[in-house]
Design an enzyme around this catalytic site. Structure first.
Site, PDB file in Angstrom:
ATOM      1  N   ASN A   1       0.895  -1.180  -0.060  1.00  0.00           N
ATOM      2  CA  ASN A   1      -0.013  -0.171   0.007  1.00  0.00           C
ATOM      3  C   ASN A   1       0.756   1.267  -0.140  1.00  0.00           C
ATOM      4  OD1 ASN A   1      -1.751   2.101   0.401  1.00  0.00           O
ATOM      5  ND2 ASN A   1      -2.481   1.292   2.427  1.00  0.00           N
TER       6      ASN A   1
ATOM      7  N   LYS B   1       0.298   4.290  -0.267  1.00  0.00           N
ATOM      8  CA  LYS B   1      -0.561   5.517   0.422  1.00  0.00           C
ATOM      9  C   LYS B   1      -0.312   6.688  -0.546  1.00  0.00           C
ATOM     10  CE  LYS B   1      -0.099   3.118   4.603  1.00  0.00           C
ATOM     11  NZ  LYS B   1      -0.142   3.048   6.006  1.00  0.00           N
TER      12      LYS B   1
ATOM     13  N   HIS C   1      -9.329   1.069   5.044  1.00  0.00           N
ATOM     14  CA  HIS C   1      -8.062   1.114   5.666  1.00  0.00           C
ATOM     15  C   HIS C   1      -8.258   2.119   6.679  1.00  0.00           C
ATOM     16  CE1 HIS C   1      -4.176   2.285   6.599  1.00  0.00           C
ATOM     17  NE2 HIS C   1      -3.616   1.229   5.787  1.00  0.00           N
TER      18      HIS C   1
ATOM     19  N   GLY D   1       2.510   2.149  10.817  1.00  0.00           N
ATOM     20  CA  GLY D   1       3.662   3.247  10.703  1.00  0.00           C
ATOM     21  C   GLY D   1       4.318   3.616  12.083  1.00  0.00           C
TER      22      GLY D   1
HETATM   23  P1  13P Z   1       3.040   0.433   7.773  1.00  0.00           P
HETATM   24  O1  13P Z   1       3.703  -0.788   6.891  1.00  0.00           O
HETATM   25  O2  13P Z   1       4.051   1.658   7.262  1.00  0.00           O
HETATM   26  O3  13P Z   1       3.029   0.169   9.047  1.00  0.00           O
HETATM   27  O4  13P Z   1       1.657   0.592   7.146  1.00  0.00           O
HETATM   28  C1  13P Z   1       0.774  -0.387   7.100  1.00  0.00           C
HETATM   29  C2  13P Z   1      -0.381  -0.167   6.554  1.00  0.00           C
HETATM   30  O5  13P Z   1      -1.145   0.730   6.753  1.00  0.00           O
HETATM   31  C3  13P Z   1      -0.625  -0.914   5.226  1.00  0.00           C
HETATM   32  O6  13P Z   1      -1.954  -0.481   4.753  1.00  0.00           O
END
Ligand code: 13P
Length: 250
Positions: free
Chosen positions: A12, A14, A96, A172
């Site tokens: 992902n 983002k 999400h 995160g």
């Molecule tokens: P991280 O791997 O950056 O913690 O994010 C996880 C996430 O939200 C994947 O959709």
């Protein structure tokens, strides 16, 4: 993980990247894809989907990060599941926690989006997960049950849905639950699917773990009996890290 379920390693991305970055990342993932047994999926920002589609090879699946519940119409700024399908996607992430928090999405919204994904012929990656307050007060499994009951469409099956367990507090942050805690939640999710949708759906549905998964901790997480892959944020932005996680699948 069992032989019946092919692992899925999903990135992902983002709200990150540019056309140049996305092209290089997609090419980097594509180069490594033939060497891994897991299915690979990348989910770029919607504006970069055509760029990534052009740069990926056929061994890597493409997905959106969200979709609107409607097929088309007056919904400024939105993308429909049909548009994602038309652009070459096979998957779409729905629910999400960043959408639930930033955009006030409820289980009902998430369910409608997953139904839209099914209508368009996409596999819905349905995200659920508890907050740290939920975990601290012992409500994790109740929260997971409520999210499953509200977010998963009645017509879901092992072919048209993937469920991603992402503890909100692990996203995160560099923090992860213990492997035992992850397995407990995943076993619970599979039991809920079995009770509501039967043995075949429970045996076949792929359950992903997400939240600070990286090459250093992937092997232990991916070896858990009911973990069938990962939904990866930060570490999916480096092809080498993403591929290293994929190579950790048993
Ligand atoms: P991280 O791997 O950056 O913690 O994010 C996880 C996430 O939200 C994947 O959709």
């Amino acid at each position: 993980m069992t032989d019946a379920r092919r692992p899925l390693i999903a990135g992902n991305w983002k709200m990150n990247g540019s056309a140049t970055f996305a092209t290089e990342l997609a090419q980097g993932v594509s180069v490594g894809a033939p060497g891994v047994l897991a299915e690979l999926l990348v989910c770029p920002p919607s504006v970069l989907i055509p760029t990534v589609a052009a740069a990926l090879n056929e061994g890597v699946a493409l997905g959106g990060q969200d979709c609107h519940a409607a097929e088309s119409g007056a919904h400024t700024g939105e993308n429909s599941a049909e548009m994602l399908k038309d652009a070459g996607c096979g998957y779409v992430i729905v629910g999400h926690s960043e959408r639930r928090t930033d955009h006030g999405e409820t289980n009902e919204h998430v369910c409608a989006k997953a139904e839209a994904a099914h209508r368009a012929g996409l596999c819905a990656v349905i995200c659920i997960g508890e907050t740290d307050a939920d975990r601290d007060t012992g409500k994790t499994l109740d929260v997971i049950s409520a999210q499953l009951a509200g977010s998963v469409p009645a017509a879901s099956n092992a072919a048209n849905m993937v469920i991603a367990y992402e503890p909100v507090w692990a996203i995160g942050t560099g923090r992860t639950p213990t492997n035992d805690d992850v397995q407990e939640v995943h076993a619970h999710i599979r039991a809920v699917v079995k009770a509501s949708r039967g043995d075949a759906a429970a045996a076949g549905v792929r359950l992903l773990y997400g939240g600070s998964m990286k090459p250093e901790n992937a092997e232990g997480l991916l070896a858990l009996a009911d973990v069938d892959g990962g939904l990866i944020g930060g570490a999916s932005l480096k092809a080498a890290d993403f591929l290293a996680i994929a190579a950790s699948c048993p």
